[in-house]
Design an enzyme around this catalytic site. Structure first.
Site, PDB file in Angstrom:
ATOM      1  N   HIS A 149     -11.220  11.637 -21.091  1.00  0.00           N
ATOM      2  CA  HIS A 149     -10.700  10.695 -21.930  1.00  0.00           C
ATOM      3  C   HIS A 149     -11.013   9.198 -21.377  1.00  0.00           C
ATOM      4  CE1 HIS A 149      -8.992  13.452 -24.710  1.00  0.00           C
ATOM      5  NE2 HIS A 149      -8.404  14.074 -23.713  1.00  0.00           N
ATOM      6  N   GLU A 190      -2.922   4.079   0.701  1.00  0.00           N
ATOM      7  CA  GLU A 190      -1.947   3.296   1.651  1.00  0.00           C
ATOM      8  C   GLU A 190      -2.527   3.065   2.899  1.00  0.00           C
ATOM      9  OE1 GLU A 190       1.493   6.096   1.463  1.00  0.00           O
ATOM     10  OE2 GLU A 190       2.701   4.095   1.670  1.00  0.00           O
ATOM     11  N   GLU A 232       0.146  12.077  -5.273  1.00  0.00           N
ATOM     12  CA  GLU A 232       0.609  11.724  -3.777  1.00  0.00           C
ATOM     13  C   GLU A 232      -0.504  11.520  -2.842  1.00  0.00           C
ATOM     14  OE1 GLU A 232       3.112  10.705  -2.283  1.00  0.00           O
ATOM     15  OE2 GLU A 232       3.177  11.201  -0.351  1.00  0.00           O
ATOM     16  N   LYS A 292       8.174  -0.025   5.594  1.00  0.00           N
ATOM     17  CA  LYS A 292       9.012   1.413   5.440  1.00  0.00           C
ATOM     18  C   LYS A 292      10.188   1.447   4.372  1.00  0.00           C
ATOM     19  CE  LYS A 292       9.350   5.763   6.377  1.00  0.00           C
ATOM     20  NZ  LYS A 292       8.007   6.580   5.833  1.00  0.00           N
ATOM     21  N   LYS A 311      -1.530   8.518  -0.548  1.00  0.00           N
ATOM     22  CA  LYS A 311      -1.503   8.429   1.037  1.00  0.00           C
ATOM     23  C   LYS A 311      -2.836   7.751   1.082  1.00  0.00           C
ATOM     24  CE  LYS A 311       1.617   9.093   1.939  1.00  0.00           C
ATOM     25  NZ  LYS A 311       2.773   9.341   1.210  1.00  0.00           N
ATOM     26  N   ASN A 340      17.437 -11.499   4.948  1.00  0.00           N
ATOM     27  CA  ASN A 340      16.747 -10.530   4.254  1.00  0.00           C
ATOM     28  C   ASN A 340      17.019 -10.270   2.776  1.00  0.00           C
ATOM     29  OD1 ASN A 340      15.694  -7.704   3.521  1.00  0.00           O
ATOM     30  ND2 ASN A 340      17.484  -6.779   4.017  1.00  0.00           N
ATOM     31  N   GLY A 341      16.071 -10.355   1.805  1.00  0.00           N
ATOM     32  CA  GLY A 341      16.599 -10.206   0.391  1.00  0.00           C
ATOM     33  C   GLY A 341      15.586 -11.141  -0.244  1.00  0.00           C
ATOM     34  N   TRP A 361       8.504  -9.335   6.220  1.00  0.00           N
ATOM     35  CA  TRP A 361       7.867  -8.778   5.385  1.00  0.00           C
ATOM     36  C   TRP A 361       7.689  -9.888   4.126  1.00  0.00           C
ATOM     37  CZ3 TRP A 361       8.004  -7.119   0.123  1.00  0.00           C
ATOM     38  CH2 TRP A 361       6.909  -6.599  -0.246  1.00  0.00           C
ATOM     39  N   ARG A 397      10.528  -2.388   8.612  1.00  0.00           N
ATOM     40  CA  ARG A 397      11.116  -2.920   7.607  1.00  0.00           C
ATOM     41  C   ARG A 397      10.255  -4.250   7.201  1.00  0.00           C
ATOM     42  NH1 ARG A 397      16.312  -1.774   6.557  1.00  0.00           N
ATOM     43  NH2 ARG A 397      16.797  -3.548   5.166  1.00  0.00           N
ATOM     44  N   CYS A 434      13.147  -7.220   5.014  1.00  0.00           N
ATOM     45  CA  CYS A 434      12.971  -7.629   6.520  1.00  0.00           C
ATOM     46  C   CYS A 434      14.015  -7.273   7.238  1.00  0.00           C
ATOM     47  CB  CYS A 434      13.123  -9.406   6.406  1.00  0.00           C
ATOM     48  SG  CYS A 434      11.994 -10.121   5.281  1.00  0.00           S
TER      49      CYS A 434
HETATM   50  C1  AGP Z   1       5.364   6.475   0.835  1.00  0.00           C
HETATM   51  O1  AGP Z   1       4.250   6.747   1.728  1.00  0.00           O
HETATM   52  C2  AGP Z   1       5.285   4.898   0.728  1.00  0.00           C
HETATM   53  N1  AGP Z   1       5.486   3.923   1.942  1.00  0.00           N
HETATM   54  C3  AGP Z   1       6.512   4.312  -0.352  1.00  0.00           C
HETATM   55  O2  AGP Z   1       5.833   4.623  -1.651  1.00  0.00           O
HETATM   56  C4  AGP Z   1       7.625   4.761  -0.687  1.00  0.00           C
HETATM   57  O3  AGP Z   1       7.812   6.131  -0.870  1.00  0.00           O
HETATM   58  C5  AGP Z   1       8.636   4.153  -1.651  1.00  0.00           C
HETATM   59  O4  AGP Z   1       8.637   2.829  -1.095  1.00  0.00           O
HETATM   60  C6  AGP Z   1       9.920   4.788  -1.756  1.00  0.00           C
HETATM   61  O5  AGP Z   1      10.606   4.514  -0.545  1.00  0.00           O
HETATM   62  P1  AGP Z   1      12.139   5.189  -0.304  1.00  0.00           P
HETATM   63  O6  AGP Z   1      11.810   6.882  -0.477  1.00  0.00           O
HETATM   64  O7  AGP Z   1      12.502   5.117   0.919  1.00  0.00           O
HETATM   65  O8  AGP Z   1      13.155   4.966  -1.603  1.00  0.00           O
END
Ligand code: AGP
Length: 615
Positions: A511, A495, A488, A610, A492, A103-104, A77, A27, A2
């Site tokens: 498989h 997400e 990746e 993020k 993307k 936060n935590g 969050w 965050r 958060c």
């Molecule tokens: C990436 O698109 C994601 N939002 C997420 O997987 C991110 O890469 C992951 O949380 C790791 O974050 P960081 O690179 O800040 O450690």
């Protein structure tokens, strides 16, 4: 994870808190709230959803709040308890005098809650945080000293936290403390800012104190700041000059930050190249690596730890380093690494990869390896982050602030850093012939313009993406160095569009996953010229034979592809070894255009944040 903000000074606090929270929206963004000191009490205002909703609540109470100059705020969050007004912070003690933002994660919150309920405290929310509000209030009722109560409560709390606390009996005071979560105090003239991250206050001051774990800070309006260590002993905090300029984050005419950030990629690579590779015949300059030639030569193992997109960059890093440097590389998700008895010692180089530099799992993993004596090399976009502070060698990727939750430019910058690092180590270890080294450097120098060529043809990619926007599932296949690219690309898409996308090594299709293929399933094959081209072509034939909707992402001009694939996305030719730098760009665009077409909240997808500062 958060975001926390706090302010004490002479200015109207509402604007400062709202502006600060806006900068911390990366965050979390499922609810927000503030506690403001007014003439006679501390008033709490909360709203579910994005920050705009809290703004509306505060606008409706303008006359009550506009004169306040002390307050704390929070953007959430959700971890414990659904996103709702009742679970939004600040949380208030039963007596109504004490408010808290957190936060935590409080790991022993259930035990604390039970203990407090037995004493008669009534809980309103499902959060772990509320137990801390009652715990501090309970201790305060006995000791009548707020900082002391915070110290004592901290000793009972297990887990990670950054906390800001206000109490009605101390109208001009904020108490803050932290453990394994970021908290920074901005020092202004006659005013203090408290925040989870620098952007929340950088426009007001560049002087700051990075609070250390278990320290308690007492910030008062009389322009005083007191920092105590965990035993309550006063310490002199180090006031640092932040190497930051306030940046106004603008989409520069793009519809979303994600699209803007995808377009920034060629220039980011150019920036990283500056000073590091002058020409294909000059040596790589990587002064950031603080390993001397001897230690570099003695390394017998590299471990790379990361999460999410950074993990995918790390997986490609393994291919690159093993190929060029002939050192075995293990790559692992940080969240798994920390609960395993890993073989890590002084001869292991541990590389942590993280855009934010704050990801809790990676940070914990790094700290563990440090204790075992490994050299810690951090690849991050945040040279001021907690991970950067743990680094023996710091490779800052300099991608600039990435606003979109879906990482794009930071990924390409991390990937590029792996190429530079591997070439640098290969030069020192003498594991690659001169000629091959110069060829690779030449190709690296060409990458920005090749990515620009892809971006010039983005309309074709948009058209292709739209054809598949209504699919429920999506499969990406690849082999070799582009297997992580498939992962990746799929990450993307899921997400930001919430489509169930999965990446597979193409050889694995038969498989199991091949059972899912029929005429509804799009299969995107990352078919780059090189050692696995023919093999992947055969795997694509197998998918076609099951009637899948076939898409190729390729640098091949092979005519055979026209029959096999329904759609072909062509990219500039590139050496197989460097192809992940090229192949990811259309995949970022496909994900973007599908999500945009579906009307999704591209930059702030649901359930994500993020910076993931909880384990
Ligand atoms: C990436 O698109 C994601 N939002 C997420 O997987 C991110 O890469 C992951 O949380 C790791 O974050 P960081 O690179 O800040 O450690």
């Amino acid at each position: 994870m958060c975001g926390i903000v706090g302010y004490i000074g002479d200015k109207p606090v509402v604007d400062i808190l709202l502006e600060g929270l806006e900068q911390l929206e990366y965050r979390g963004y499922d609810s927000a709230g503030v506690a403001l000191k007014t003439a006679s009490s501390i008033n709490v205002y909360k709203a579910q959803g994005k920050l705009g909703n809290l703004r509306d609540v505060l606008t409706a109470h303008l006359s009550e709040v506009s004169h306040s100059s002390v307050g704390i705020g929070h953007i959430r969050w959700a971890t414990h308890g659904a996103p709702s007004v009742v679970n939004a912070h600040p949380h208030t003690s039963n007596c109504g005098d004490l408010v808290i933002v957190h936060n935590g994660i409080i790991e022993n919150y259930k035990e604390l809650r039970q203990e407090l309920e037995d004493k008669g405290y009534v809980f309103k929310s499902q959060t772990d945080t509320e137990s801390v509000a009652h715990l501090i209030a309970d201790i305060y009722a006995q000791v009548k000293d707020l900082p002391k109560a915070v110290h004592m409560a901290a000793k009972k709390i297990q887990g990670a936290y950054a906390l800001c606390i206000m109490h009605n009996e101390f109208p001009d005071m904020i108490v803050a403390t932290k453990r394994n979560a970021p908290l920074i105090i901005g020092v202004g003239s006659g005013e203090y800012f408290i925040a989870s991250d620098v952007p929340a206050f950088i426009k007001h001051t560049k002087k700051a104190i990075y609070l250390k774990d278990n320290q308690v800070a007492v910030v008062q309006k009389s322009s005083s700041l007191l920092v105590e260590d965990e035993n309550g002993k006063q310490v002199t905090p180090k006031i640092e000059e932040l190497p930051w300029e306030p940046v106004s984050l603008s989409k520069m005419g793009y519809k979303h930050f994600m699209l803007k950030e995808i377009h920034e990629q060629p220039d980011i690579i150019r920036n990283i190249l500056t000073g590091k590779i002058k020409s294909s015949s000059s040596e790589i300059v990587l002064d950031e690596v603080n390993l001397n030639v001897d230690s570099l030569k003695k390394l017998n193992r590299i471990q790379v730890i990361a999460c999410g997109t950074s993990l995918h960059a790390a997986m490609i890093g393994k291919y690159i380093i093993e190929d060029l440097c002939r050192i075995p590389v293990d790559v692992e998700a940080s969240s798994e690494y920390i609960y395993r008895n890993t073989v890590t010692d002084e001869q292991t180089l541990v590389i942590g990869v993280s855009q934010s530099g704050e990801t809790a799992d990676t940070l914990t993993a790094i700290k563990q390896s440090k204790v075992r004596g490994s050299h810690i090399l951090i690849i991050t976009n945040r040279p001021d982050s907690a991970m950067a502070r743990e680094a023996d060698s710091l490779l800052s990727v300099n991608a600039g602030i990435e606003v979109s939750v879906a990482a794009t430019k930071s990924y390409i910058a991390q990937l590029f850093s792996f190429y530079l690092l591997a070439l640098y180590m290969a030069e020192i270890k003498g594991t690659v012939e001169e000629e091959k080294l110069s060829e690779l450097k030449f190709e690296l120098l060409m990458l920005p313009q090749k990515i620009e060529q892809i971006l010039t043809h983005k309309d074709d990619i948009q058209k292709c993406a739209r054809k598949y926007a209504n699919t429920r599932d999506f499969i990406y296949i690849a082999r070799g160095i582009n297997y992580p690219t498939a992962l990746e690309g799929a990450l993307k898409l899921k997400e930001i569009s919430y489509i169930n996308a999965t990446g597979y090594p193409a050889g694995e299709l038969k498989h199991g996953p091949i059972a899912m293929l029929d005429e509804t399933m799009p299969v995107l094959s990352i078919l780059m010229n090189g050692s696995v081209y023919e093999k992947l072509l055969s795997n694509s034939e197998e998918a076609k034979a099951r009637n899948a909707r076939m898409i190729a992402l390729t640098n091949s001009t092979d005519k055979k592809l026209d029959e096999l694939f329904d759609d072909i996305i062509r990219v500039p030719d590139v050496a197989e070894f460097l192809s992940p730098m090229i192949s990811i760009v259309p995949l970022q665009l496909i994900a973007y255009y599908i999500a945009e077409f579906l009307g999704k909240d591209v930059d702030q997808p649901r359930n994500l944040a993020k910076s993931v500062t909880v384990e």
